[in-house]
Every structure is written in C-alpha cells, then in structure tokens.
Design a protein around this motif. Structure first.
Motif, short mmCIF file in Angstrom:
data_model
loop_
_atom_site.label_atom_id
_atom_site.label_comp_id
_atom_site.label_asym_id
_atom_site.label_seq_id
_atom_site.Cartn_x
_atom_site.Cartn_y
_atom_site.Cartn_z
N UNK A 133 0.80 -1.22 0.00
CA UNK A 133 0.00 0.00 0.00
C UNK A 133 0.83 1.27 0.00
N UNK A 134 2.15 1.14 -0.05
CA UNK A 134 3.02 2.31 -0.05
C UNK A 134 3.40 2.71 -1.47
N UNK A 135 3.67 4.00 -1.62
CA UNK A 135 4.13 4.53 -2.90
C UNK A 135 5.62 4.26 -3.05
N UNK A 136 6.02 3.94 -4.28
CA UNK A 136 7.42 3.54 -4.50
C UNK A 136 7.83 3.84 -5.94
N UNK A 137 9.12 3.88 -6.13
CA UNK A 137 9.68 3.91 -7.48
C UNK A 137 9.45 2.54 -8.10
N UNK A 138 9.31 2.47 -9.41
CA UNK A 138 9.25 1.15 -10.05
C UNK A 138 10.61 0.47 -9.94
N UNK A 139 10.59 -0.82 -9.68
CA UNK A 139 11.84 -1.57 -9.58
C UNK A 139 11.60 -2.96 -9.08
N UNK A 140 12.65 -3.77 -9.13
CA UNK A 140 12.52 -5.14 -8.67
C UNK A 140 13.78 -5.93 -8.89
N UNK A 141 13.66 -7.21 -8.66
CA UNK A 141 14.81 -8.13 -8.71
C UNK A 141 15.32 -8.31 -10.13
N UNK A 142 16.61 -8.34 -10.23
CA UNK A 142 17.28 -8.55 -11.51
C UNK A 142 17.18 -10.01 -11.92
N UNK A 143 16.90 -10.24 -13.21
CA UNK A 143 16.86 -11.59 -13.77
C UNK A 143 18.22 -11.97 -14.32
N UNK A 144 18.51 -13.24 -14.29
CA UNK A 144 19.73 -13.75 -14.92
C UNK A 144 19.67 -13.42 -16.40
N UNK A 145 20.77 -12.95 -16.94
CA UNK A 145 20.84 -12.63 -18.36
C UNK A 145 20.55 -11.18 -18.70
N UNK A 146 20.23 -10.35 -17.70
CA UNK A 146 20.02 -8.94 -17.99
C UNK A 146 20.95 -8.09 -17.13
#
Length: 155
Positions: free
Chosen positions: A42-55
């Motif tokens: 429910x909190x506001x955040x920057x877009x982002x997340x876990x890095x995938x293998x190969x990127x």
C-alpha cells in the motif's frame, strides 16, 4: 505473495537471501516523478525489482518500470547503489530478503501510467506532493537524494 518490511527493527527476522534489484527514478519535463502504489504494502514507490539472470542492472530497471507502471522509459543516469542490511523484506513463502538496489534515473519514452498486477495506482507526482504520500523511508531516501543532488551516502 505477501510481504512485510522491517526497517531498523531489532525484532526483524534474519535474512536468508541477498537479492540484487534495480529501481528507475523517472521524471517528466515538469520534474514530476513516476510513482506506483504497491498492491502488497500500500506504499508509494519507485518502479523496480529483482534482476533476472541474463540482464544488466539497467535493463532490469527499464523492464520493471514498464511492467509495474505501463510507462516505457530510458536510462539517463545513475543515482547510486543503496544497501542497508537493516532493511529486511520477509515474504509469506519463507524468503527473507536483504536487498540492495542499483538506482538509475530516467525519462519517459512512451506509454501512460496505469494500474498493473503489482500496482493498484500509478501516477506522476510533483515533489511538493511527496509529503502527503505513504513512502517507505528507504525509498524516500532515494527520492530525496535525487531531488537534493547528493546521491547515496556510503554504507
């Protein structure tokens, strides 16, 4: 999958994974920031997340931004690496994550902000509006460092 965030909490569980992640701090021509309201906290955040293998970390930031906000953006700079072992994220599946984030800056290329599977609201937020939003302290630090031009502090 539900999650609970712990920040400088002596009762936080001990991490069992370390996950590299990337955020993309996108600003438009008015200086407004692209923010999402996370469905899981429910909190506001920057877009982002876990890095995938190969990127690369930058590719991760661009992918996560589009997946979470509907906005395709390009990287224009690098804010820094944010690492705080006292920020723990516990998931309902048993993963307890210590995360560090590579934070990039960017500009929108195409698309419009829209709700997604991960965000129930997405919008452009002017800096003057930030104090009225529920933003996790670790995320607010990234935003404030960008706005002040200071970048991350060592640690």
């Amino acid at each position: 999958m539900g999650r609970t965030e712990y920040y400088r909490d002596p009762e936080a569980p001990r991490a069992n994974t370390l996950i590299p992640a990337s955020n993309l701090l996108v600003t438009d021509d008015r200086g407004a920031l692209l923010l999402q309201r996370r469905r899981d906290t429910g909190q506001w955040a920057l877009p982002g997340g876990a890095q995938d293998i190969g990127e690369t970390a930058a590719e991760c930031a661009v992918r996560e931004c589009e997946e979470e906000t509907g906005v395709r953006a390009e990287v224009t700079g690098f804010l820094g690496v944010y690492s705080d072992p006292e920020h723990i994220v516990a998931y309902t599946d048993g993963e307890i994550r210590q995360q560090y984030e590579a934070v990039y800056t960017g500009r929108p290329v195409s698309g419009e902000p829209r709700p997604t599977a991960e965000a129930d609201a997405v919008r452009w937020v002017l800096p003057a509006e930030l104090d009225g939003l529920d933003i996790h302290p670790s995320m607010r630090r990234q935003i404030d460092d960008h706005l002040s031009g200071t970048g991350p502090h060592p640690g």
